[in-house]
Design a protein around this motif. Sequence first.
Motif, PDB file in Angstrom:
ATOM      1  N   ALA A 177       0.852  -1.192   0.000  1.00 32.34           N
ATOM      2  CA  ALA A 177       0.000   0.000   0.000  1.00 32.34           C
ATOM      3  C   ALA A 177       0.891   1.247   0.000  1.00 32.34           C
ATOM      4  O   ALA A 177       1.970   1.241   0.588  1.00 32.34           O
ATOM      5  CB  ALA A 177      -0.893  -0.023   1.246  1.00 32.34           C
ATOM      6  N   VAL A 188       2.702   2.742   3.097  1.00 31.28           N
ATOM      7  CA  VAL A 188       3.901   2.148   3.693  1.00 31.28           C
ATOM      8  C   VAL A 188       5.095   3.091   3.563  1.00 31.28           C
ATOM      9  O   VAL A 188       5.866   3.285   4.513  1.00 31.28           O
ATOM     10  CB  VAL A 188       4.203   0.782   3.021  1.00 31.28           C
ATOM     11  CG1 VAL A 188       5.530   0.227   3.502  1.00 31.28           C
ATOM     12  CG2 VAL A 188       3.080  -0.201   3.310  1.00 31.28           C
ATOM     13  N   ALA A 189       5.244   3.707   2.390  1.00 30.21           N
ATOM     14  CA  ALA A 189       6.392   4.597   2.168  1.00 30.21           C
ATOM     15  C   ALA A 189       6.320   5.814   3.091  1.00 30.21           C
ATOM     16  O   ALA A 189       7.341   6.215   3.679  1.00 30.21           O
ATOM     17  CB  ALA A 189       6.435   5.034   0.703  1.00 30.21           C
ATOM     18  N   LEU A 222       7.317   4.779   6.576  1.00 25.72           N
ATOM     19  CA  LEU A 222       8.754   4.595   6.744  1.00 25.72           C
ATOM     20  C   LEU A 222       9.445   5.944   6.969  1.00 25.72           C
ATOM     21  O   LEU A 222      10.325   6.070   7.821  1.00 25.72           O
ATOM     22  CB  LEU A 222       9.350   3.884   5.527  1.00 25.72           C
ATOM     23  CG  LEU A 222      10.855   3.640   5.639  1.00 25.72           C
ATOM     24  CD1 LEU A 222      11.197   2.784   6.854  1.00 25.72           C
ATOM     25  CD2 LEU A 222      11.402   2.985   4.376  1.00 25.72           C
TER      26      LEU A 222
END
Lengths: 497, 497
Positions: free
Chosen positions: A134, A137-138, A141
């Motif tokens: 998805a 997520v980036a 992070l």
Amino acid sequence: MLGEVDRSSRGAGLASVLGDWTAGSGPLYLKLTDALARAAKEGALRAGDRLPSERELARSLAVSRATVVAAYSELRDRGVLERRQGSGTRVAAGVRPPHSDGRVRGGQGTAIFQRLIDGPGSLISLACAAEGGAPEVADTLREVAEHDMASLLAEPGYHPRGLPALREALAEHYTALGVPTTPDQLLVTTGAHQALVLVAEVYLRQASTVVVEAPSWPACLDVFRAAHAELVHVPLDDEGIDERGLAAALAAHAPALLYVMPTYHNPTGVLMSEPRRRRVLELASRHGVPVLEDNAYAGCDLGTGDTAPPAPLAAFAGADAETITVESLGKAVWGGLRVGWVRGPAGLIERCARRKALADLGSPVIEQAMAARLVPRLAELAEHRSVLQRERCALLERLLREHLPDWRWRHPDGGSSLWVALPDASADVLAQVALRHGVEVIPGSAMDSTGAHDNHLRLPFTHPPDVMGELVRRLAAAWEELRRYGPSDCGPLRPIV
Amino acid sequence: MLGEVDRSSRGAGLASVLGDWTAGSGPLYLKLTDALARAAKEGALRAGDRLPSERELARSLAVSRATVVAAYSELRDRGVLERRQGSGTRVAAGVRPPHSDGRVRGGQGTAIFQRLIDGPGSLISLACAAEGGAPEVADTLREVAEHDMASLLAEPGYHPRGLPALREALAEHYTALGVPTTPDQLLVTTGAHQALVLVAEVYLRQASTVVVEAPSWPACLDVFRAAHAELVHVPLDDEGIDERGLAAALAAHAPALLYVMPTYHNPTGVLMSEPRRRRVLELASRHGVPVLEDNAYAGCDLGTGDTAPPAPLAAFAGADAETITVESLGKAVWGGLRVGWVRGPAGLIERCARRKALADLGSPVIEQAMAARLVPRLAELAEHRSVLQRERCALLERLLREHLPDWRWRHPDGGSSLWVALPDASADVLAQVALRHGVEVIPGSAMDSTGAHDNHLRLPFTHPPDVMGELVRRLAAAWEELRRYGPSDCGPLRPIV
């Protein structure tokens, strides 16, 4: 190697060991020769193992008998096989593969994982029913990089139970779902898969019995086999595991565990209804059997999205019941995070934590810090994913109706696959023909060792739309070939190649 | 439960199960009562297990016999223990803990991990010899967030062999060290620990023998025990594993594996010399025994830093030898990454990959993407870490010389601990006294099941300088108490509490 002999001596079993044997160029019989030689070299076949008859293997691989005759003959010339008077064709006594071949004896999942291990190649593989990650997520992070790293790096980083922040987030998540939970009831694992491994290691011994659904996901069943358990299979209907079958199995076998996938069962996509959940828990409680609830597909809803699925089984358990829930972020967020967990009684979690320490001393912490930020948003993330999945499911269903009008399935309640019934055909044979059309199919026989679903396929709709179009075209071509030339369950063998 | 009975019936074995039993307030006998009751409830003690005599347990725990008498009496009143005619004190027949207690039968590591599982509490724990993360970790995470996430998120994220970019980086790393390596000779694992688990599962069967060093790191030995292997111990000298002992063990036992830590052995810190490496490989090759090389502490050099350590054992192996190397970024970079790996023959790596798929379907990928960026800088990172470690080692050595002048050790070649010999005292007993002074010590008996090092301690120098100061003050107080009141190896029991 007795289990292996039994398995290899059946053509379908050997076919699953051979995997993608038709890849590459050259005559088919030489490709088969090389695949069998490799299986012997790697230990999947061992000295003394009996091979299927030429006729039987030809049928399983959907090739002509001449292909198998030529391959066996070549392998005898190479000293890999020997024909023994009265006992058929066996792996030669001199074949000594080093150590284990890495497979579970009698297991069915590792042959499926072979695609993950080998990489995709030029096949469209249906072995893995998972999407990319998805987009959230980036972002998450970056948040971890900015806000969490200083405190994480201040200490050694070994957390066999899991990162405290994630265990707290999960405790709140379950409590909000109607399952009051404290952090000491939670263990973080490398995916739901490792969660199953740890629970199995704590509960199961040689000759323990596990009651499972049929069909089920073979990788999970292999976990129980690796823990030396015997499996007892109970079928499903549209509301979940069959109650009468379950009652009989619990009474007859006094199992160490009941393993069910109540929320979007893999491979059928069935959602266990709330009344069924209550009665399953009552039955388990009456027989004193702990219930292992696998919710790896929770959050993969394919319905209208208007009503939430019932609460986890643990919400319906009485005070005297033992209910263990395993779950992960793999399907609703991203498999690459490898974040799963076990929820259960604190004493069990303690025992699982000890096994986790022995297995790997704890999972990596950065994904756990990400998960601690993602879990509070899980409902929203699951809904994003479900919207995408509903579109993909609808597309695959449309393509199948168009190109394979005689295939049948029930629209799944959730999950990421269709469970398709082939009219009057063996899916094992279709899988072999499909290989030669560039598709790796998981046949029903790999997902149901009772033999009840050998005319079924699991068809994931996790590929991008253009790949799904190509997939269905290839499947339709394989089906056409099988229908025209191939063996049917009842008919005589007619060589395809 | 026979193995457990044997272990529990010795006072020291039971002491290791009890762990930090002196924590909290209240009379000592009640704390002991509760700790024993908890062990029975959790399954570490089971119905029928025999407990040590009152005298023996009092000695092991360095408490008065009256304390144990009162605890046993209280436990009999509670129905946990029963005194049987002629067979001493046993766990009562009615005590039925659920399932496994999560420990390896006869294992020694899980008691040590208990500190990791429970968290630090108010103790200074010497169970874990690891630091926080290197500052480069945070920068690398930002690089991954910026450059790698888009491509990682594009696919499902399951990599049982490990991320291809990391396997390529590792192949270049080994090739540069003089061990030509291709990516198919590498499997990525959750720490070096999981690498050992997978190799053990592939090589070991019931009654397989593993030759190990004595002392060694008990968590690794537990991995072999969990795979049902028997251990054969060979001592070390200042150049590594003893050659004559090794030759005799290989000849006598035809082992399935030789397990050594050639580079900064844990716990002794010994570096195996290059000539010794050559002869160990020759011996293993002559006996056809695969060598499992554990280099978890590679990069933790404590020498002057002017000369590089010898190449990995694999560099000295002939063409016919089978050498497997496990290693990790845990010590030189950060344990929280949990990035380890196996390097070995491609066929073995294939088998380990299948076991890895069964264990967890693959490790999380973000740490692997970070590792792919960190591995090319490994020499530089290890040197940064070594500079810090040299300072900390020198500080601990200075503190010990000042406060504990009769303790002895050899300055380690590398690693993160001192291996200290106590003059004329049992480290098991010191460990019990130290607990009451707020220090958790790993005694030599936990690291050498031959019993040869029960007067030794592993003292990590991984704590910050102020904590190390407090640690040595507490140890000195415990030592003072033990010297003044406590039992010696030969002398009579004199109650401390």
